[in-house]
Design an enzyme around this catalytic site. Sequence first.
Site, PDB file in Angstrom:
ATOM      1  N   ALA A 288       1.245 -44.895  14.220  1.00 48.40           N
ATOM      2  CA  ALA A 288       2.357 -43.945  14.220  1.00 48.40           C
ATOM      3  C   ALA A 288       2.655 -43.501  15.641  1.00 48.40           C
ATOM      4  O   ALA A 288       1.786 -43.530  16.516  1.00 48.40           O
ATOM      5  CB  ALA A 288       2.014 -42.734  13.350  1.00 48.40           C
ATOM      6  N   ASP A 289       3.891 -43.086  15.851  1.00 47.39           N
ATOM      7  CA  ASP A 289       4.272 -42.494  17.124  1.00 47.39           C
ATOM      8  C   ASP A 289       5.310 -41.413  16.863  1.00 47.39           C
ATOM      9  O   ASP A 289       6.273 -41.635  16.122  1.00 47.39           O
ATOM     10  CB  ASP A 289       4.837 -43.540  18.090  1.00 47.39           C
ATOM     11  CG  ASP A 289       4.840 -43.008  19.514  1.00 47.39           C
ATOM     12  OD1 ASP A 289       3.839 -43.201  20.209  1.00 47.39           O
ATOM     13  OD2 ASP A 289       5.835 -42.365  19.917  1.00 47.39           O
ATOM     14  N   THR A 290       5.093 -40.245  17.444  1.00 47.52           N
ATOM     15  CA  THR A 290       5.986 -39.107  17.260  1.00 47.52           C
ATOM     16  C   THR A 290       6.711 -38.812  18.560  1.00 47.52           C
ATOM     17  O   THR A 290       6.077 -38.710  19.617  1.00 47.52           O
ATOM     18  CB  THR A 290       5.198 -37.862  16.800  1.00 47.52           C
ATOM     19  OG1 THR A 290       4.522 -38.164  15.576  1.00 47.52           O
ATOM     20  CG2 THR A 290       6.114 -36.670  16.585  1.00 47.52           C
TER      21      THR A 290
END
Length: 193
Positions: free
Chosen positions: A71-73
């Site tokens: 994931a990447d925010t």
Amino acid sequence: MNLSRPILLASNSPRRKELLAGLGLQFEVHVKEVNEDFPEHLQREQVAEFLASHKADAYTSDLQNEVLITADTIVCLGDRILNKPADALEAFEMLRALSGKHHEVITGVCILTKNSKTIFHDVTRVYFKKLSDEEINYYIEHYHPFDKAGAYGIQEWIGKIGIEKIEGSYFNVVGLPVQKLYTYLKDLQVITL
């Protein structure tokens, strides 16, 4: 919760570990250093998905029967992407820019197996009250938000005193859209009740 295969989480984020564990899932953490540059022409949602997918690509040859989650925010103020601040001055400038405005938090997620790749994202709109310089400085001094996109954690002091409302998933802002992730894992038959 029953798993059809082992789950690997490719993240060192304590928040992501906590959120995934909160779904009642057993998993192992495997982390590799991956370059987080992205092509300039990408739209905001595409950036989050590209980074999650790019992180997953580093594990392609490692997978057998496992399911990998990356994931990447990112935090977006208009078309500007606010990454992790390099220092206290940059954190101050980011929080001052967010003060009194709304912004979007976009988390891209990739679910990778040996034979498939599923990529999705979630968007949450966050509204900050007008923050005083004293509040911003207090937060930076006591919480050191240098590992957080946009220089803040919604679950920390600044979120409690500064965020007026959100539209969308709270957990997405923390770092993992767990409701959507759960749905995808069920649809992919990775988990059953």
